[in-house]
Design an enzyme around this catalytic site. Structure first.
Site, PDB file in Angstrom:
ATOM      1  N   SER A   1       6.458   6.435  10.991  1.00 59.08           N
ATOM      2  CA  SER A   1       6.282   4.975  10.933  1.00 59.08           C
ATOM      3  C   SER A   1       4.771   4.706  10.951  1.00 59.08           C
ATOM      4  O   SER A   1       3.965   5.633  11.048  1.00 59.08           O
ATOM      5  CB  SER A   1       6.944   4.336  12.152  1.00 59.08           C
ATOM      6  OG  SER A   1       6.522   5.036  13.301  1.00 59.08           O
ATOM      7  N   LEU A   2       4.415   3.434  10.833  1.00 51.05           N
ATOM      8  CA  LEU A   2       2.998   3.083  10.711  1.00 51.05           C
ATOM      9  C   LEU A   2       2.586   2.162  11.850  1.00 51.05           C
ATOM     10  O   LEU A   2       3.324   1.239  12.193  1.00 51.05           O
ATOM     11  CB  LEU A   2       2.757   2.344   9.386  1.00 51.05           C
ATOM     12  CG  LEU A   2       2.830   3.194   8.128  1.00 51.05           C
ATOM     13  CD1 LEU A   2       2.975   2.317   6.905  1.00 51.05           C
ATOM     14  CD2 LEU A   2       1.588   4.074   8.021  1.00 51.05           C
TER      15      LEU A   2
ATOM     16  N   ARG B   1      15.548   6.668   5.100  1.00 48.70           N
ATOM     17  CA  ARG B   1      14.632   6.996   6.187  1.00 48.70           C
ATOM     18  C   ARG B   1      15.376   7.216   7.490  1.00 48.70           C
ATOM     19  O   ARG B   1      15.053   8.113   8.265  1.00 48.70           O
ATOM     20  CB  ARG B   1      13.601   5.875   6.354  1.00 48.70           C
ATOM     21  CG  ARG B   1      12.567   6.144   7.426  1.00 48.70           C
ATOM     22  CD  ARG B   1      11.569   5.007   7.612  1.00 48.70           C
ATOM     23  NE  ARG B   1      10.569   5.384   8.596  1.00 48.70           N
ATOM     24  CZ  ARG B   1      10.824   5.432   9.909  1.00 48.70           C
ATOM     25  NH1 ARG B   1      12.034   5.150  10.357  1.00 48.70           N
ATOM     26  NH2 ARG B   1       9.884   5.789  10.764  1.00 48.70           N
TER      27      ARG B   1
ATOM     28  N   VAL C   1      17.751   1.424 -30.342  1.00 49.06           N
ATOM     29  CA  VAL C   1      17.563   2.852 -30.672  1.00 49.06           C
ATOM     30  C   VAL C   1      18.026   3.704 -29.498  1.00 49.06           C
ATOM     31  O   VAL C   1      18.748   4.681 -29.654  1.00 49.06           O
ATOM     32  CB  VAL C   1      16.075   3.144 -30.996  1.00 49.06           C
ATOM     33  CG1 VAL C   1      15.812   4.637 -31.090  1.00 49.06           C
ATOM     34  CG2 VAL C   1      15.684   2.430 -32.290  1.00 49.06           C
ATOM     35  N   TYR C   2      17.636   3.276 -28.259  1.00 48.41           N
ATOM     36  CA  TYR C   2      18.056   4.020 -27.062  1.00 48.41           C
ATOM     37  C   TYR C   2      19.597   4.062 -27.016  1.00 48.41           C
ATOM     38  O   TYR C   2      20.193   5.134 -26.871  1.00 48.41           O
ATOM     39  CB  TYR C   2      17.507   3.377 -25.784  1.00 48.41           C
ATOM     40  CG  TYR C   2      17.899   4.150 -24.538  1.00 48.41           C
ATOM     41  CD1 TYR C   2      19.127   3.897 -23.898  1.00 48.41           C
ATOM     42  CD2 TYR C   2      17.094   5.181 -24.039  1.00 48.41           C
ATOM     43  CE1 TYR C   2      19.526   4.654 -22.790  1.00 48.41           C
ATOM     44  CE2 TYR C   2      17.486   5.925 -22.930  1.00 48.41           C
ATOM     45  CZ  TYR C   2      18.706   5.659 -22.313  1.00 48.41           C
ATOM     46  OH  TYR C   2      19.091   6.407 -21.231  1.00 48.41           O
TER      47      TYR C   2
ATOM     48  N   LYS D   1       2.253  -2.537   0.308  1.00 47.73           N
ATOM     49  CA  LYS D   1       3.410  -2.098   1.095  1.00 47.73           C
ATOM     50  C   LYS D   1       4.616  -2.873   0.560  1.00 47.73           C
ATOM     51  O   LYS D   1       4.785  -4.053   0.821  1.00 47.73           O
ATOM     52  CB  LYS D   1       3.171  -2.414   2.569  1.00 47.73           C
ATOM     53  CG  LYS D   1       4.210  -1.807   3.510  1.00 47.73           C
ATOM     54  CD  LYS D   1       3.767  -1.948   4.966  1.00 47.73           C
ATOM     55  CE  LYS D   1       4.803  -1.357   5.910  1.00 47.73           C
ATOM     56  NZ  LYS D   1       6.112  -2.085   5.801  1.00 47.73           N
TER      57      LYS D   1
ATOM     58  N   ASP E   1      15.663  -1.302 -27.562  1.00 46.95           N
ATOM     59  CA  ASP E   1      16.873  -0.922 -26.815  1.00 46.95           C
ATOM     60  C   ASP E   1      17.955  -0.371 -27.749  1.00 46.95           C
ATOM     61  O   ASP E   1      18.677   0.563 -27.396  1.00 46.95           O
ATOM     62  CB  ASP E   1      17.428  -2.146 -26.061  1.00 46.95           C
ATOM     63  CG  ASP E   1      16.470  -2.598 -24.963  1.00 46.95           C
ATOM     64  OD1 ASP E   1      16.743  -3.619 -24.306  1.00 46.95           O
ATOM     65  OD2 ASP E   1      15.431  -1.903 -24.772  1.00 46.95           O
TER      66      ASP E   1
ATOM     67  N   GLU F   1      -2.788   0.896  -0.650  1.00 49.84           N
ATOM     68  CA  GLU F   1      -1.556   0.726  -1.443  1.00 49.84           C
ATOM     69  C   GLU F   1      -0.770  -0.504  -0.989  1.00 49.84           C
ATOM     70  O   GLU F   1      -0.639  -0.727   0.219  1.00 49.84           O
ATOM     71  CB  GLU F   1      -0.657   1.962  -1.252  1.00 49.84           C
ATOM     72  CG  GLU F   1      -1.326   3.274  -1.550  1.00 49.84           C
ATOM     73  CD  GLU F   1      -0.549   4.463  -0.994  1.00 49.84           C
ATOM     74  OE1 GLU F   1       0.672   4.338  -0.752  1.00 49.84           O
ATOM     75  OE2 GLU F   1      -1.168   5.523  -0.788  1.00 49.84           O
TER      76      GLU F   1
HETATM   77  C1  LIG Z   1       1.906   7.389   5.538  1.00 49.48           C
HETATM   78  C2  LIG Z   1       3.423   7.195   5.613  1.00 49.48           C
HETATM   79  C3  LIG Z   1       3.858   7.247   7.074  1.00 49.48           C
HETATM   80  C4  LIG Z   1       4.147   8.294   4.798  1.00 49.48           C
HETATM   81  N1  LIG Z   1       3.860   9.630   5.278  1.00 49.48           N
HETATM   82  C5  LIG Z   1       4.779  10.326   6.017  1.00 49.48           C
HETATM   83  O1  LIG Z   1       5.894   9.885   6.288  1.00 49.48           O
HETATM   84  C6  LIG Z   1       4.394  11.692   6.486  1.00 49.48           C
HETATM   85  C7  LIG Z   1       5.316  12.429   7.160  1.00 49.48           C
HETATM   86  C8  LIG Z   1       4.962  13.683   7.653  1.00 49.48           C
HETATM   87  C9  LIG Z   1       3.695  14.173   7.447  1.00 49.48           C
HETATM   88  O2  LIG Z   1       3.293  15.419   7.919  1.00 49.48           O
HETATM   89  C10 LIG Z   1       3.998  16.018   8.968  1.00 49.48           C
HETATM   90  C11 LIG Z   1       4.496  17.300   8.726  1.00 49.48           C
HETATM   91  C12 LIG Z   1       5.198  17.936   9.744  1.00 49.48           C
HETATM   92  C13 LIG Z   1       5.392  17.291  10.987  1.00 49.48           C
HETATM   93  C14 LIG Z   1       4.879  15.989  11.194  1.00 49.48           C
HETATM   94  C15 LIG Z   1       4.180  15.366  10.175  1.00 49.48           C
HETATM   95  C16 LIG Z   1       2.769  13.440   6.723  1.00 49.48           C
HETATM   96  C17 LIG Z   1       3.123  12.186   6.240  1.00 49.48           C
HETATM   97  C18 LIG Z   1       3.831   5.902   4.952  1.00 49.48           C
HETATM   98  C19 LIG Z   1       4.896   5.155   5.464  1.00 49.48           C
HETATM   99  C20 LIG Z   1       5.305   3.989   4.797  1.00 49.48           C
HETATM  100  C21 LIG Z   1       4.626   3.582   3.640  1.00 49.48           C
HETATM  101  C22 LIG Z   1       4.939   2.413   2.883  1.00 49.48           C
HETATM  102  N2  LIG Z   1       5.949   1.593   3.226  1.00 49.48           N
HETATM  103  N3  LIG Z   1       4.236   2.110   1.790  1.00 49.48           N
HETATM  104  C23 LIG Z   1       3.219   2.902   1.390  1.00 49.48           C
HETATM  105  N4  LIG Z   1       2.521   2.567   0.280  1.00 49.48           N
HETATM  106  N5  LIG Z   1       2.873   4.030   2.057  1.00 49.48           N
HETATM  107  C24 LIG Z   1       3.548   4.388   3.175  1.00 49.48           C
HETATM  108  N6  LIG Z   1       3.177   5.531   3.825  1.00 49.48           N
END
Ligand SMILES: CC(C)(CNC(=O)c1ccc(Oc2ccccc2)cc1)c1ccc2c(N)nc(N)nc2n1
Length: 328
Positions: free
Chosen positions: A79-80, A133, A32-33, A112, A30, A110
């Site tokens: 959303s998911l 978001r 040095v930084y 979350k 640190d 991945e």
């Molecule tokens: C998959 C996605 C929903 C992201 N992707 C997008 O938001 C997304 C958005 C438009 C896309 O393409 C479009 C382009 C034009 C119009 C509509 C969709 C594609 C992906 C998502 C959401 C939350 C996440 C989270 N909390 N953790 C991890 N690890 N991954 C995650 N991934």
């Protein structure tokens, strides 16, 4: 010192910061930084006209005059859909194999992270904006606070950046930083945060970037959003590796796995590791890895048909606060 020597010093400091904050592999002590940072500050004081946007001294700026403005996302932040047990993961995989008429599908798996979703916009490789978001279609412009986070690159680490690149990821507060922040708040008779997610949210909502700059926030990239002037790789996983080369932090626990069983195995493995991780996670996100297959599957309403989240049982807040396990 010449102008070029200053540019080299900025590159040097950004390399130190990338190693420490993105790769978790510090290359200098640190001290040095700090010494080089102070040297840069004095040169910039002497030659303000030389100051560069990606200089580390530009991370902490002034308060935006009036609150945060609302900005529309170029591409929505979706959303998911959720899977609550292994059977629904198997159903997800079966539905996809049927729609694609495929024998087996490779998924990117991945963690979350339990933080706040953010979208970063880079133009010619330089950070121009960071947006929350919000409702998925628009969010708050918190660029001044985003710039204070060391794991957010101010400039992509490539000489040939895409013309436009939007990166999605999660801003979170590691558990250790959260505990220290709360201990300090108790000492100063201030309000404590209930959990790291709330602490991260509260830190990003600060109007004064000088306050945000003091909070231990980390950004982890998980998706390429909108992009112009760059041929995206065929696999989502390869896209994340590219983001890592460009200077973004990605999660080292992410893998690709085959079919529903591969996803279930990953869930069991990560669930065992969860308590020992240095950050909170609230589940796993599984994504069809091939981009062409993602495009073929598309979206249902505001969630992709090709991705699903698998949540862990909610970690009882009391367990966290009192450290006593309420699971009976
Ligand atoms: C998959 C996605 C929903 C992201 N992707 C997008 O938001 C997304 C958005 C438009 C896309 O393409 C479009 C382009 C034009 C119009 C509509 C969709 C594609 C992906 C998502 C959401 C939350 C996440 C989270 N909390 N953790 C991890 N690890 N991954 C995650 N991934």
């Amino acid at each position: 010192m010449t102008h070029q020597q200053m540019l080299d010093l900025i590159q040097q400091l950004n390399d130190y910061s990338y190693a420490y904050h993105v790769k978790d592999e510090p290359i200098v002590p640190d001290a040095v930084y700090d010494r080089d940072y102070r040297q840069l500050q004095s040169i910039e004081a002497e030659h303000p006209e030389w100051i560069q946007a990606d200089s580390p001294t530009q991370r902490v700026g002034e308060k935006p005059d009036s609150g945060f403005t609302n900005v529309a996302h170029t591409v929505p932040m979706l959303s998911l859909d959720n899977a609550f047990d292994n059977e629904s993961l198997a159903d997800f995989d079966q539905r996809i194999r049927k729609l694609l008429n495929a024998e087996q599908v490779t998924y990117c798996c991945e963690p979350k992270l339990d933080g706040l979703a953010i979208s970063l916009r880079y133009e010619e490789g330089r950070l121009v904006r960071g947006v929350t978001r919000g409702d998925g279609l628009s969010g708050e412009d918190i660029t001044s606070n985003i710039k204070t986070i060391y794991s957010v690159p101010l400039k992509l680490r490539t000489k040939t950046p895409p013309a436009v690149l939007e990166v999605r990821g999660e801003i979170y507060m590691p558990k250790e930083g959260f505990e220290k922040l709360n201990a300090l708040a108790v000492e100063q008779g201030e309000k404590t945060f209930v959990n790291p997610r709330n602490a991260a949210a509260g830190s990003l909502r600060q109007l004064d970037p000088k306050v945000t700059a003091k909070r231990p926030l980390v950004m982890c990239a998980y998706s390429i959003g909108y992009v112009e002037g760059w041929e995206q790789p065929e696999s989502h996983y390869a896209g994340l590796l590219q983001l890592s080369e460009w200077g973004f932090r990605t999660n080292d626990l992410m893998i690709t796995a085959e079919g529903a069983q591969g996803c279930i195995d990953y869930y069991e493995k990560l669930n065992e590791k969860r308590a020992s991780l240095s950050y909170d996670i609230d589940g796993i996100v599984y994504k069809v890895d091939q981009i062409a297959l993602q495009n073929q599957l598309g979206f249902i309403a505001r969630a992709p048909r090709w991705a699903i989240a698998r949540k862990f049982p909610a970690q009882e807040e009391m367990t966290r606060i009192l450290g006593v396990d309420f699971q009976v």
